[in-house]
Design an enzyme around this catalytic site. Structure first.
Site, PDB file in Angstrom:
ATOM      1  CG  HIS A  39     -30.524 -48.804  15.972  1.00 11.18           C
ATOM      2  ND1 HIS A  39     -30.323 -50.144  15.793  1.00 11.18           N
ATOM      3  CD2 HIS A  39     -31.829 -48.591  15.675  1.00 11.18           C
ATOM      4  CE1 HIS A  39     -31.452 -50.726  15.420  1.00 11.18           C
ATOM      5  NE2 HIS A  39     -32.389 -49.808  15.345  1.00 11.18           N
ATOM      6  CE1 TYR A  95     -33.228 -53.485  13.430  1.00 12.29           C
ATOM      7  CE2 TYR A  95     -32.050 -53.425  11.354  1.00 12.29           C
ATOM      8  CZ  TYR A  95     -32.878 -52.825  12.281  1.00 12.29           C
ATOM      9  OH  TYR A  95     -33.359 -51.562  12.043  1.00 12.29           O
TER      10      TYR A  95
HETATM   11  P1  NAD Z   1     -41.916 -53.289   7.249  1.00  9.86           P
HETATM   12  O1  NAD Z   1     -43.021 -52.333   7.368  1.00  9.86           O
HETATM   13  O2  NAD Z   1     -40.998 -53.170   6.106  1.00  9.86           O
HETATM   14  O3  NAD Z   1     -42.562 -54.746   7.334  1.00  9.86           O
HETATM   15  C1  NAD Z   1     -41.785 -55.901   7.303  1.00  9.86           C
HETATM   16  C2  NAD Z   1     -42.694 -57.122   7.409  1.00  9.86           C
HETATM   17  O4  NAD Z   1     -43.483 -57.230   6.232  1.00  9.86           O
HETATM   18  C3  NAD Z   1     -41.913 -58.429   7.498  1.00  9.86           C
HETATM   19  O5  NAD Z   1     -42.681 -59.348   8.248  1.00  9.86           O
HETATM   20  C4  NAD Z   1     -41.854 -58.878   6.060  1.00  9.86           C
HETATM   21  O6  NAD Z   1     -41.643 -60.260   5.981  1.00  9.86           O
HETATM   22  C5  NAD Z   1     -43.211 -58.459   5.568  1.00  9.86           C
HETATM   23  N1  NAD Z   1     -43.288 -58.232   4.114  1.00  9.86           N
HETATM   24  C6  NAD Z   1     -42.372 -57.639   3.303  1.00  9.86           C
HETATM   25  N2  NAD Z   1     -42.804 -57.597   2.046  1.00  9.86           N
HETATM   26  C7  NAD Z   1     -44.029 -58.167   2.037  1.00  9.86           C
HETATM   27  C8  NAD Z   1     -44.981 -58.413   1.021  1.00  9.86           C
HETATM   28  N3  NAD Z   1     -44.761 -58.051  -0.244  1.00  9.86           N
HETATM   29  N4  NAD Z   1     -46.144 -59.017   1.378  1.00  9.86           N
HETATM   30  C9  NAD Z   1     -46.378 -59.378   2.647  1.00  9.86           C
HETATM   31  N5  NAD Z   1     -45.513 -59.175   3.657  1.00  9.86           N
HETATM   32  C10 NAD Z   1     -44.352 -58.568   3.353  1.00  9.86           C
HETATM   33  O7  NAD Z   1     -41.092 -53.207   8.629  1.00  9.86           O
HETATM   34  P2  NAD Z   1     -39.555 -53.362   8.989  1.00  9.86           P
HETATM   35  O8  NAD Z   1     -38.943 -54.572   8.413  1.00  9.86           O
HETATM   36  O9  NAD Z   1     -39.476 -53.181  10.460  1.00  9.86           O
HETATM   37  O10 NAD Z   1     -38.877 -52.062   8.353  1.00  9.86           O
HETATM   38  C11 NAD Z   1     -38.103 -52.099   7.189  1.00  9.86           C
HETATM   39  C12 NAD Z   1     -36.615 -51.956   7.471  1.00  9.86           C
HETATM   40  O11 NAD Z   1     -36.326 -50.626   7.899  1.00  9.86           O
HETATM   41  C13 NAD Z   1     -36.089 -52.860   8.594  1.00  9.86           C
HETATM   42  O12 NAD Z   1     -35.818 -54.150   8.107  1.00  9.86           O
HETATM   43  C14 NAD Z   1     -34.879 -52.099   9.024  1.00  9.86           C
HETATM   44  O13 NAD Z   1     -33.811 -52.349   8.120  1.00  9.86           O
HETATM   45  C15 NAD Z   1     -35.332 -50.636   8.883  1.00  9.86           C
HETATM   46  N6  NAD Z   1     -35.883 -50.093  10.161  1.00  9.86           N
HETATM   47  C16 NAD Z   1     -35.071 -49.344  10.955  1.00  9.86           C
HETATM   48  C17 NAD Z   1     -35.542 -48.853  12.173  1.00  9.86           C
HETATM   49  C18 NAD Z   1     -34.649 -48.030  13.037  1.00  9.86           C
HETATM   50  O14 NAD Z   1     -33.544 -47.711  12.658  1.00  9.86           O
HETATM   51  N7  NAD Z   1     -35.051 -47.656  14.225  1.00  9.86           N
HETATM   52  C19 NAD Z   1     -36.838 -49.127  12.579  1.00  9.86           C
HETATM   53  C20 NAD Z   1     -37.668 -49.865  11.752  1.00  9.86           C
HETATM   54  C21 NAD Z   1     -37.170 -50.337  10.529  1.00  9.86           C
END
Ligand code: NAD
Length: 325
Positions: free
Chosen positions: A130, A64
Site C-alpha cells: 500500500h 482505512y
Molecule cells: P473516489 O474518487 O472514489 O471518491 C469517493 C468520494 O466520492 C466519497 O466521498 C464518496 O462518498 C463520494 N461518492 C461516491 N459516489 C458518489 C456519487 N454517485 N455522487 C456523489 N458522491 C459520490 O475516491 P476514493 O474513495 O478515495 O477511491 C476509491 C477507492 O479506491 C477507495 O475507497 C479505495 O478502496 C481505493 N483507493 C486506493 C488507494 C491506494 O491504494 N493508495 C488510493 C485511493 C483509493
C-alpha cells in the site's frame, strides 16, 4: 409481451489473472469513516445493494479507518451469505494508521493474517503493498514482493500487486522484478476527468502483463457536488477549478459525479473503476452511470465544457511519498 431487459454491469478481465471484475468496483475506504460517519447498517446495505446490482469487486486496507474498513467490509460480505467465489476481495499491507509505513517481510507476513481475521476470510484475491512511494522502492523489489509471493504460495492471497500515486513507481518496480512477479497495479487519481496521465503508461503495463485497477474516478471527492473532504491534498487552484466544474454541471441539471464515472469507465484497458461508496444511493447512482453509459454513451457536450473548465489544471497532481530531488 414487452420485456424490458435489466441492464447488466459489464465484467472485464484483470490482466492475466483470469479474474473477471465488474467494471464498477466497490472502494471500501468510506466504510472506515474517512469521508464521514457510516453506521454498520448503512455499510451492510450498501454492500448488499452493490452485490445485488452486479458489483463483485471490493477493495479495502488495514489503513482505512485504522482497520475499521476491513472489519465492516468483512461483516457486510459475510451477511451476504453467498459462496466465497462469487466476490473478489482486495486488501493491502505496509501502511497502518498507528504504526505508519512498514514494508518489511516480517510485518507484511503478519499483516495478511491480521487482515484475514478482521475480514473473516480464508484468503483474499489480491494483496497489494500500500502506497509504496512512502517506502524504499528497493526494499519493495528485494524484500516485500518476495514476501508477498510466499504469502501467495501459502494460499492466503491469489494475486499480488502494488499501489501508489506517482506513476514512476510502477516502472521502477516492474523494471526490476522478474517477469510475472506482480499480477496487478492499483493507480488512483490518474484517470479521471482532471488527470488522465495513467493512460500514458498503459502500453508499458500491458507489456509487463499486469492488470490495471483505476481508483478514485471522482478524484477523492473533487469531482462531486459536495466537494472533497478536509484532508484532500489538492492545491487550492485545483480545488476551485473542480468546484467551478461541479457548479457548471449543477446549473445545467447534470451530475458531475456521473459524468466523471462515465469518463473513467470509457477506457476499457482499466479493468475496474474503483469508486468509494458508503450508501445505497451512491451504489445505485454509480451502477446507473455504467449501465446508462453502455446504453446511450456519454454526454459529449457537457464533458467538453467540463474539460474546458479544467484545462488550466489538467494533469496537476500533488506530492506523495518520500520526495526525491
Ligand atoms: P473516489 O474518487 O472514489 O471518491 C469517493 C468520494 O466520492 C466519497 O466521498 C464518496 O462518498 C463520494 N461518492 C461516491 N459516489 C458518489 C456519487 N454517485 N455522487 C456523489 N458522491 C459520490 O475516491 P476514493 O474513495 O478515495 O477511491 C476509491 C477507492 O479506491 C477507495 O475507497 C479505495 O478502496 C481505493 N483507493 C486506493 C488507494 C491506494 O491504494 N493508495 C488510493 C485511493 C483509493
Amino acid at each position: 409481451a414487452m420485456t424490458s431487459a435489466t441492464p447488466k454491469l459489464e465484467y472485464r478481465e484483470l490482466g492475466n489473472t483470469g479474474l473477471k471484475l465488474s467494471c464498477v468496483g466497490f472502494g471500501a475506504s468510506p466504510l472506515g469513516n474517512v469521508f464521514g460517519g457510516v453506521t454498520g447498517e448503512e455499510a451492510n446495505a450498501a454492500v448488499r445493494e452493490a452485490f445485488r446490482l452486479g458489483i463483485n469487486f471490493f477493495d479495502t486496507s488495514p489503513y482505512y479507518g485504522g482497520t475499521l474498513s476491513e472489519k465492516v467490509l468483512g461483516n457486510a460480505l459475510k451477511a451476504l451469505g453467498v459462496p466465497r467465489n462469487e466476490y473478489v476481495v482486495a486488501t493491502k499491507c505496509g501502511r497502518y494508521k498507528e504504526e505508519g509505513f512498514n514494508f518489511s517481510a516480517d510485518r507484511v507476513t503478519r499483516s495478511i493474517d491480521e487482515s484475514l481475521e478482521r475480514l473473516q476470510l480464508e484468503y483474499v484475491d489480491i494483496l497489494y503493498c500500500h502506497d509504496i512511494e512512502f517506502g524504499s522502492l528497493d526494499q519493495i523489489v528485494k524484500e516485500t514482493i518476495p514476501a508477498l509471493q510466499k504469502i501467495k504460495e501459502a494460499g492466503k492471497t491469489r494475486f499480488i500487486g502494488i499501489t501508489g500515486l506517482p506513476l514512476h513507481i510502477y516502472t521502477y518496480v516492474l523494471d526490476r522484478v522478474p517477469p510475472g512477479s506482480l499480477d496487478v497495479i492499483l493507480s488512483y487519481c490518474h484517470y479521471c476527468i482532471n488527470d488522465s496521465t495513467l493512460e500514458d503508461i498503459i502500453p508499458y503495463l500491458k507489456s509487463k502483463g499486469v492488470g490495471i485497477v483505476n481508483a478514485s474516478p471522482l478524484a477523492m471527492g473533487l469531482l462531486t457536488e459536495s466537494g472533497p473532504p478536509e484532508w484532500h491534498p489538492a492545491s487550492s487552484e485545483l480545488k476551485s477549478a473542480c468546484q467551478a466544474a461541479a457548479t457548471y454541471c449543477k446549473e445545467k441539471g447534470k451530475s458531475i459525479a456521473k459524468l466523471a464515472m462515465q469518463y473513467s469507465l470509457l477506457n476499457k484497458e482499466m479493468t475496474s473503476v474503483l469508486v468509494g461508496m458508503k450508501s445505497v444511493k451512491q451504489v445505485e447512482e454509480n451502477v446507473a452511470a455504467a449501465t446508462e453509459l453502455a446504453a446511450s454513451g456519454i454526454d459529449e457536450a457537457t464533458l467538453a465544457e467540463v474539460e474546458a473548465i479544467l484545462k488550466p489544471v489538467k494533469n496537476q497532481s500533488w506530492p506523495s511519498g518520500i520526495q526525491q530531488s
